[in-house]
Design a protein around this motif. Structure first.
Motif, mmCIF file in Angstrom:
data_model
loop_
_atom_site.group_PDB
_atom_site.id
_atom_site.type_symbol
_atom_site.label_atom_id
_atom_site.label_comp_id
_atom_site.label_asym_id
_atom_site.label_seq_id
_atom_site.Cartn_x
_atom_site.Cartn_y
_atom_site.Cartn_z
ATOM 1 N N LEU A 263 0.822 -1.199 0.000
ATOM 2 C CA LEU A 263 0.000 0.000 0.000
ATOM 3 C C LEU A 263 0.863 1.258 0.000
ATOM 4 C CD1 LEU A 263 -2.741 1.363 0.150
ATOM 5 C CD2 LEU A 263 -2.717 1.036 2.628
ATOM 6 N N VAL A 264 1.915 1.276 0.822
ATOM 7 C CA VAL A 264 2.814 2.430 0.850
ATOM 8 C C VAL A 264 3.504 2.608 -0.491
ATOM 9 C CG1 VAL A 264 4.915 3.356 1.897
ATOM 10 C CG2 VAL A 264 3.179 2.299 3.339
ATOM 11 N N GLU A 265 3.967 1.533 -1.073
ATOM 12 C CA GLU A 265 4.641 1.631 -2.375
ATOM 13 C C GLU A 265 3.693 2.143 -3.461
ATOM 14 O OE1 GLU A 265 7.712 -2.103 -1.470
ATOM 15 O OE2 GLU A 265 6.110 -2.286 -2.959
ATOM 16 N N SER A 266 2.423 1.730 -3.379
ATOM 17 C CA SER A 266 1.450 2.192 -4.361
ATOM 18 C C SER A 266 1.148 3.676 -4.185
ATOM 19 C CB SER A 266 0.149 1.376 -4.248
ATOM 20 O OG SER A 266 0.388 0.003 -4.473
ATOM 21 N N ILE A 267 1.075 4.131 -2.941
ATOM 22 C CA ILE A 267 0.807 5.548 -2.676
ATOM 23 C C ILE A 267 1.952 6.415 -3.186
ATOM 24 C CG2 ILE A 267 0.572 7.257 -0.834
ATOM 25 C CD1 ILE A 267 -1.003 5.182 0.747
ATOM 26 N N VAL A 268 3.179 5.998 -2.929
ATOM 27 C CA VAL A 268 4.340 6.783 -3.369
ATOM 28 C C VAL A 268 4.418 6.833 -4.893
ATOM 29 C CG1 VAL A 268 6.862 6.894 -3.329
ATOM 30 C CG2 VAL A 268 5.606 6.306 -1.253
ATOM 31 N N ALA A 269 4.015 5.740 -5.550
ATOM 32 C CA ALA A 269 4.057 5.712 -7.011
ATOM 33 C C ALA A 269 3.082 6.700 -7.637
ATOM 34 C CB ALA A 269 3.755 4.304 -7.509
ATOM 35 N N LEU A 270 2.112 7.193 -6.873
ATOM 36 C CA LEU A 270 1.118 8.130 -7.393
ATOM 37 C C LEU A 270 1.544 9.584 -7.260
ATOM 38 C CD1 LEU A 270 -2.154 6.494 -5.990
ATOM 39 C CD2 LEU A 270 -1.292 6.379 -8.325
ATOM 40 N N PHE A 271 2.692 9.854 -6.660
ATOM 41 C CA PHE A 271 3.114 11.233 -6.446
ATOM 42 C C PHE A 271 3.207 11.982 -7.773
ATOM 43 C CE2 PHE A 271 5.537 10.780 -2.168
ATOM 44 C CZ PHE A 271 4.320 10.537 -1.540
ATOM 45 N N PRO A 272 2.693 13.197 -7.806
ATOM 46 C CA PRO A 272 2.856 13.995 -9.036
ATOM 47 C C PRO A 272 4.307 14.388 -9.228
ATOM 48 C CG PRO A 272 1.866 15.312 -7.292
ATOM 49 C CD PRO A 272 1.938 13.905 -6.775
ATOM 50 N N VAL A 273 4.706 14.489 -10.478
ATOM 51 C CA VAL A 273 6.104 14.781 -10.799
ATOM 52 C C VAL A 273 6.395 16.266 -10.676
ATOM 53 C CG1 VAL A 273 7.881 14.635 -12.576
ATOM 54 C CG2 VAL A 273 6.221 12.783 -12.310
ATOM 55 N N GLU A 274 5.485 17.114 -11.113
ATOM 56 C CA GLU A 274 5.751 18.547 -11.148
ATOM 57 C C GLU A 274 5.520 19.156 -9.782
ATOM 58 O OE1 GLU A 274 1.482 17.771 -12.234
ATOM 59 O OE2 GLU A 274 3.459 16.980 -12.754
ATOM 60 N N ASN A 275 6.229 20.252 -9.531
ATOM 61 C CA ASN A 275 6.083 21.040 -8.297
ATOM 62 C C ASN A 275 6.245 20.195 -7.041
ATOM 63 O OD1 ASN A 275 5.507 23.376 -9.759
ATOM 64 N ND2 ASN A 275 3.335 22.885 -9.870
ATOM 65 N N GLN A 276 7.174 19.257 -7.091
ATOM 66 C CA GLN A 276 7.308 18.350 -5.969
ATOM 67 C C GLN A 276 7.864 19.038 -4.727
ATOM 68 O OE1 GLN A 276 10.590 15.516 -6.389
ATOM 69 N NE2 GLN A 276 11.027 16.401 -8.372
ATOM 70 N N GLN A 277 8.400 20.249 -4.868
ATOM 71 C CA GLN A 277 8.976 20.902 -3.710
ATOM 72 C C GLN A 277 7.926 21.567 -2.836
ATOM 73 O OE1 GLN A 277 9.353 21.863 -6.795
ATOM 74 N NE2 GLN A 277 9.234 24.079 -7.038
ATOM 75 N N VAL A 278 6.697 21.693 -3.316
ATOM 76 C CA VAL A 278 5.701 22.421 -2.538
ATOM 77 C C VAL A 278 4.397 21.666 -2.342
ATOM 78 C CG1 VAL A 278 6.580 24.709 -3.141
ATOM 79 C CG2 VAL A 278 4.945 23.601 -4.655
ATOM 80 N N VAL A 279 4.151 20.612 -3.058
ATOM 81 C CA VAL A 279 2.830 19.995 -3.017
ATOM 82 C C VAL A 279 2.597 19.205 -1.739
ATOM 83 C CG1 VAL A 279 2.546 19.913 -5.506
ATOM 84 C CG2 VAL A 279 3.693 18.035 -4.361
#
Length: 595
Positions: A263-279
């Motif tokens: 479940l944790v691995e699946s959640i991390v795989a969904l992270f958006p690529v852009e604006n990762q420093q603020v989202v």
């Protein structure tokens, strides 16, 4: 087709009156007509009538007609979607008994109707068309309805997937979520993320993918992921708590641990690529990384979280870093590699930014670098009392920050002092290794005063602090920055050399003046003689006075040197001229005496 209002409340059969029914276990049958078929669904048994079932279900009709048994009295429908509970409602529909269709059971009823072939092709106004109409006109008209239907589809796979119910719910829900994110209609604006968090991770992945295809904002996707993760791990995602929480695997089976890890691995795989420093917030990322560490997820999963933390490391708190290093019970230091990789990533990022902006790596750190250095020193002070913390690990974290990233080393000195206090058995060399990461030049006056009296510090460090404290007193000003202190030391050395040269020149000048004064005193003490007018007699007497043998006041002529070698005179014969000359000299001497 029955009206929508009737479908939303209950199913009615106007062609025949409702039969009086009697429930035996989970069976439904008219009490005055004996049942002729027994339908088994799992462990539940339903004594029913073939005529009522065959009239609505083409599947049951085929089973009865195609059966090799002349009088089929038992059928097994254990694989019907929804199980016994849904079949009971299907049987009620066949008998014309009222029941309610809701957003929670409409998907199961539709799947069961399709399974039993209860379509309009077989019978007009059948169950499949009614459930589909409820889905389209009622359930999928709102975000909450679509999510509830989607949640109910978890136990209906793969039939619900094949019937396109899942995709319809996902598309409707994602579209309404995007509209709600852009134009909120309720408070708080992200209310929909709480309702979305109840669905299975498989459907949640579909939902996020659908939002990305609709060009949803990264903030919107991040809100949904954050809420989903916190609801999935209510204990593990608790911020700033390292005490009182047991390890996730202590009371869970290995299967549960595997499911949570996936479940944790699946959640991390969904992270958006852009604006990762603020989202994502820094506290959320640290909690998620801590969960990933304890669930032992794959390296790629942890690396993605660490990279995102390193981007916004200047926002991290000491509690966030400490939570990454300790077990959930707060009793043991378990991992420091993640912290090391995070800090290293931040420093490398700062170097790249400086080179990109200025064309070269400038020595002046950014404000973010100063904040991170202060946080790292506070983190070292927080873990310094841990018994299993080695010198190499302590220095490994302390030396990650550049030397110029610390304006003063007071915070690092506090961490070193705590480490030495918690490890009293270190020898002199080991204590010097602990202090090697600290620069005594960059200690404040208060820290130097404290260190000069600190018996835990090695002697070399104490001498350094005392020496620089003296330089501070001589300079008369506080220089907390190392570069300023070094410039002050260099200026003191140059000043000392100049003072030595001036002192030497001054000594020479004093000697010269003293000699001049002595000569002047001797000249003024002697009285000047009165000049006499020269006469002929005076000049002759001065000339003859040079031949006076009594010039120095002595009458002894034995020591008078007349310029004649007497030994040679004894050997040679004196001539008359020599005697005459000698006699002339004697006469002159007598004349001078008389005069």
């Amino acid at each position: 087709m029955i009206q929508i209002a009737e479908m939303a409340t209950q199913v009615k059969n106007t062609e025949r009156p409702s039969l009086e029914t009697k429930r035996t276990g989970q069976g439904i049958f008219p009490n005055h007509i004996p049942s002729d078929i027994l339908v088994q669904v799992g462990e539940a048994k339903f004594p029913l009538h073939k005529l009522m079932l065959v009239a609505k279900s083409n599947h049951i009709r085929n089973l009865v007609v195609e059966s090799e048994v002349p009088d089929l009295g038992r059928i097994d429908l254990s694989d019907i979607p929804g199980g016994a509970e849904i079949f009971e409602k299907v049987a009620r529909f066949c008998y014309g008994v009222n029941f309610e269709i809701t957003v929670n059971n409409v998907a199961a009823l539709h799947c069961a109707a399709e399974y039993l072939q209860m379509t309009d092709d077989y019978c007009h106004g059948n169950l499949a068309s009614r459930t589909y109409g409820f889905l389209a006109e009622v359930a999928l008209k709102s975000f909450s309805g679509a999510i509830n239907v989607l949640k109910s589809c978890e136990n209906l796979l793969p039939v619900s997937q094949q019937l396109n119910i899942v995709n319809q719910c996902v598309e409707v829900a994602s579209a309404k979520a995007c509209d709600e994110a852009n134009f909120p209609s309720r408070s708080p604006p992200n209310w929909w993320t709480e309702e979305l968090s109840i669905v299975d991770i498989t459907f949640f992945q579909k939902f996020i993918d659908s939002m990305k295809s609709r060009s949803a904002k990264a903030f919107t996707i991040a809100d949904a992921i954050t809420t989903y993760a916190k609801r999935s791990f209510p204990d593990l995602m608790r911020e700033h708590s390292i005490n009182g929480i047991k390890f996730p695997g202590s009371n869970h089976s290995s299967t549960s641990i595997i499911n949570q890890r996936e479940l944790v691995e699946s959640i991390v795989a969904l992270f958006p690529v852009e604006n990762q420093q603020v989202v994502f917030s820094i506290s959320f990322l640290c909690c998620l990384l801590r969960t990933a560490i304890f669930l032992e997820t794959n390296d790629n999963c942890k690396k993605q979280i660490e990279n995102r933390i390193s981007v916004i490391l200047d926002q991290v708190t000491v509690d966030d870093l400490v939570a990454l290093s300790y077990t959930f019970d707060g009793e043991r230091l378990c991992d420091m590699e993640s912290v090391r990789r995070i800090v290293t990533g931040f420093v490398e990022k700062e170097k790249i930014v400086k080179v990109f902006n200025y064309g070269e790596f400038k020595t002046t750190p950014s404000p973010a670098m100063f904040r991170v250095a202060k946080t790292v020193d506070a983190y070292l002070a927080a873990i310094a009392r841990t018994a299993e913390l080695s010198i190499s690990k302590f220095n490994g974290i302390a030396n990650l920050m550049p030397k110029n990233a610390r304006q003063v080393d007071d915070h690092l000195y506090r961490a070193i002092d705590r480490y030495l206090h918690a490890h009293p058995n270190l020898d002199e060399i080991e204590r010097e290794k602990v202090c090697s990461s600290m620069d005594p030049l960059k200690l404040s006056i208060e820290a130097r005063v404290h260190s000069s009296q600190n018996k835990r510090l090695p002697l070399q460090i104490v001498l350094h602090t005392l020496y620089y404290d003296q330089l501070e007193i001589r300079s008369g000003q506080s220089t907390p920055i190392a570069q300023s202190m070094r410039l002050q030391v260099q200026s003191d050395v140059l000043l000392a050399k100049e003072n030595e040269k001036l002192r030497s020149e001054l000594f020479k000048m004093k000697m010269y003046i003293s000699d001049m004064q002595k000569n002047q005193v001797g000249a003024t003490s002697s009285k000047p003689k009165k000049m006499k007018k020269p006469t002929l007699f005076l000049s002759v007497s001065k000339t003859l006075g040079k031949l006076n043998p009594f010039k120095n006041g002595s009458k002894d002529t034995s020591n008078i040197d007349d310029g004649i070698n007497h030994k040679q005179l004894r050997k040679r014969r004196f001539s008359i001229s020599s005697w005459k000359l000698l006699d002339l000299k004697r006469k002159r001497s007598t004349y001078i005496i008389q005069t």
